[in-house]
Design a protein around this motif. Structure first.
Motif, PDB file in Angstrom:
ATOM      1  N   VAL A  87       0.670  -1.204   0.097  1.00 27.92           N
ATOM      2  CA  VAL A  87       0.083  -0.191   0.102  1.00 27.92           C
ATOM      3  C   VAL A  87       0.803   1.183   0.081  1.00 27.92           C
ATOM      4  CG1 VAL A  87      -1.739   1.164   1.329  1.00 27.92           C
ATOM      5  CG2 VAL A  87      -1.887  -1.305   1.407  1.00 27.92           C
ATOM      6  N   MET A  88       0.683   2.212  -0.718  1.00 30.75           N
ATOM      7  CA  MET A  88       1.128   3.572  -0.946  1.00 30.75           C
ATOM      8  C   MET A  88       0.266   4.134   0.148  1.00 30.75           C
ATOM      9  SD  MET A  88       2.501   4.421  -4.510  1.00 30.75           S
ATOM     10  CE  MET A  88       2.927   6.163  -3.999  1.00 30.75           C
ATOM     11  N   VAL A  89       0.771   5.038   0.943  1.00 34.04           N
ATOM     12  CA  VAL A  89      -0.189   6.005   1.801  1.00 34.04           C
ATOM     13  C   VAL A  89       0.397   7.466   1.711  1.00 34.04           C
ATOM     14  CG1 VAL A  89      -0.824   6.320   4.322  1.00 34.04           C
ATOM     15  CG2 VAL A  89      -0.081   4.059   3.435  1.00 34.04           C
ATOM     16  N   ASN A  90      -0.683   8.267   1.557  1.00 36.67           N
ATOM     17  CA  ASN A  90      -0.269   9.693   1.555  1.00 36.67           C
ATOM     18  C   ASN A  90      -0.905  10.705   2.585  1.00 36.67           C
ATOM     19  OD1 ASN A  90      -1.582  12.564   0.344  1.00 36.67           O
ATOM     20  ND2 ASN A  90       0.592  12.313  -0.282  1.00 36.67           N
ATOM     21  N   ARG A  91      -0.422  11.463   3.363  1.00 36.21           N
ATOM     22  CA  ARG A  91      -1.006  12.038   4.261  1.00 36.21           C
ATOM     23  C   ARG A  91      -0.842  13.492   3.910  1.00 36.21           C
ATOM     24  NH1 ARG A  91      -2.750  10.411   9.163  1.00 36.21           N
ATOM     25  NH2 ARG A  91      -1.156   8.499   8.637  1.00 36.21           N
ATOM     26  N   HIS A  92      -1.544  14.403   4.172  1.00 32.19           N
ATOM     27  CA  HIS A  92      -1.782  15.736   3.630  1.00 32.19           C
ATOM     28  C   HIS A  92      -2.438  16.815   4.705  1.00 32.19           C
ATOM     29  CE1 HIS A  92      -5.156  17.706   1.485  1.00 32.19           C
ATOM     30  NE2 HIS A  92      -5.490  16.349   1.745  1.00 32.19           N
ATOM     31  N   ALA A  93      -1.892  18.163   4.531  1.00 31.83           N
ATOM     32  CA  ALA A  93      -2.831  19.003   5.251  1.00 31.83           C
ATOM     33  C   ALA A  93      -2.369  20.386   4.777  1.00 31.83           C
ATOM     34  CB  ALA A  93      -2.351  19.092   6.930  1.00 31.83           C
ATOM     35  N   LEU A  94      -3.146  21.366   4.630  1.00 27.35           N
ATOM     36  CA  LEU A  94      -2.936  22.747   4.159  1.00 27.35           C
ATOM     37  C   LEU A  94      -2.342  23.393   5.365  1.00 27.35           C
ATOM     38  CD1 LEU A  94      -6.641  23.630   3.015  1.00 27.35           C
ATOM     39  CD2 LEU A  94      -4.635  22.726   1.614  1.00 27.35           C
TER      40      LEU A  94
END
Length: 201
Positions: A87-94
């Motif tokens: 699994v590739m996981v992406n976590r993001h936030a402004l």
């Protein structure tokens, strides 16, 4: 940040995430604080299933709008592996901490497609599929659940020879497709902002 409608703010956040999200326009790198461990890199065969998306992993990316006059907070996005590279996981936030999300990208064992699910802090979520291009690009189209107006999003992304990531997107709302954002992400040494607020209304 200038006040804007909730719909506009969500549209901005959804676009940034896809770079998600895609990037497709989606976390964490074990070498930085506040990020989850990677839980193992993939085998060569597993990595091949993710194509050009593998170039996103292990880096943190910051968005910059391309179109003149576009405003809004930058997006910080980090990619990692999980489940032994399955699994590739992406976590993001402004950067203004008003919004963020997590994306899980995986090879569908039944269809062989590269599917993903994106869960947001704003209460909506999306599901979609990446299609890898022979030129190193990727496209994604997803169904949106829980958003007031947007029901689908499609986007195209790629890693450039200069080491940036580009993404363009469109939204389907009220029976028609509309242009989204045109964004470039550059690799940075930064932490994902902690989400502390809500999108401006």
């Amino acid at each position: 940040m200038h006040r804007r409608t909730l719909a506009d703010a969500r549209r901005l956040a959804l676009t940034l995430a896809l770079t998600l999200a895609s990037a497709g326009l989606l976390a964490a790198c074990a070498c930085f604080p506040d990020r989850a461990p990677a839980y193992g890199a993939p085998t060569a065969a597993q990595a091949g299933s993710f194509g050009a998306l593998t170039g996103l992993v292990g880096k943190t990316w910051r968005s910059e709008p391309v179109a003149e006059g576009e405003t809004g907070p930058a997006d910080i996005s980090a990619w990692s592996w999980d489940l032994g590279g399955r699994v590739m996981v992406n976590r993001h936030a402004l950067e203004d901490r008003s919004y963020g999300g997590v994306t899980y990208v995986y090879e569908n064992g039944q269809t062989g497609s590269l599917d993903y699910v994106y869960v947001t802090s704003a209460g909506f979520h999306t599901t979609g599929t990446f299609v890898l291009g022979d030129d190193g690009s990727w496209t994604a189209e997803e169904a949106v659940t829980g958003h007031d107006t947007i029901t689908r999003v499609r986007s195209t992304g790629r890693l450039t020879p200069e080491g940036t990531m580009t993404m363009t997107s469109e939204y389907f709302a009220k029976g028609e497709w509309s242009p989204g954002r045109n964004v470039v992400y550059a690799s940075v040494d930064a932490d994902i902002p902690k989400i502390t607020g809500r999108l401006a209304e």
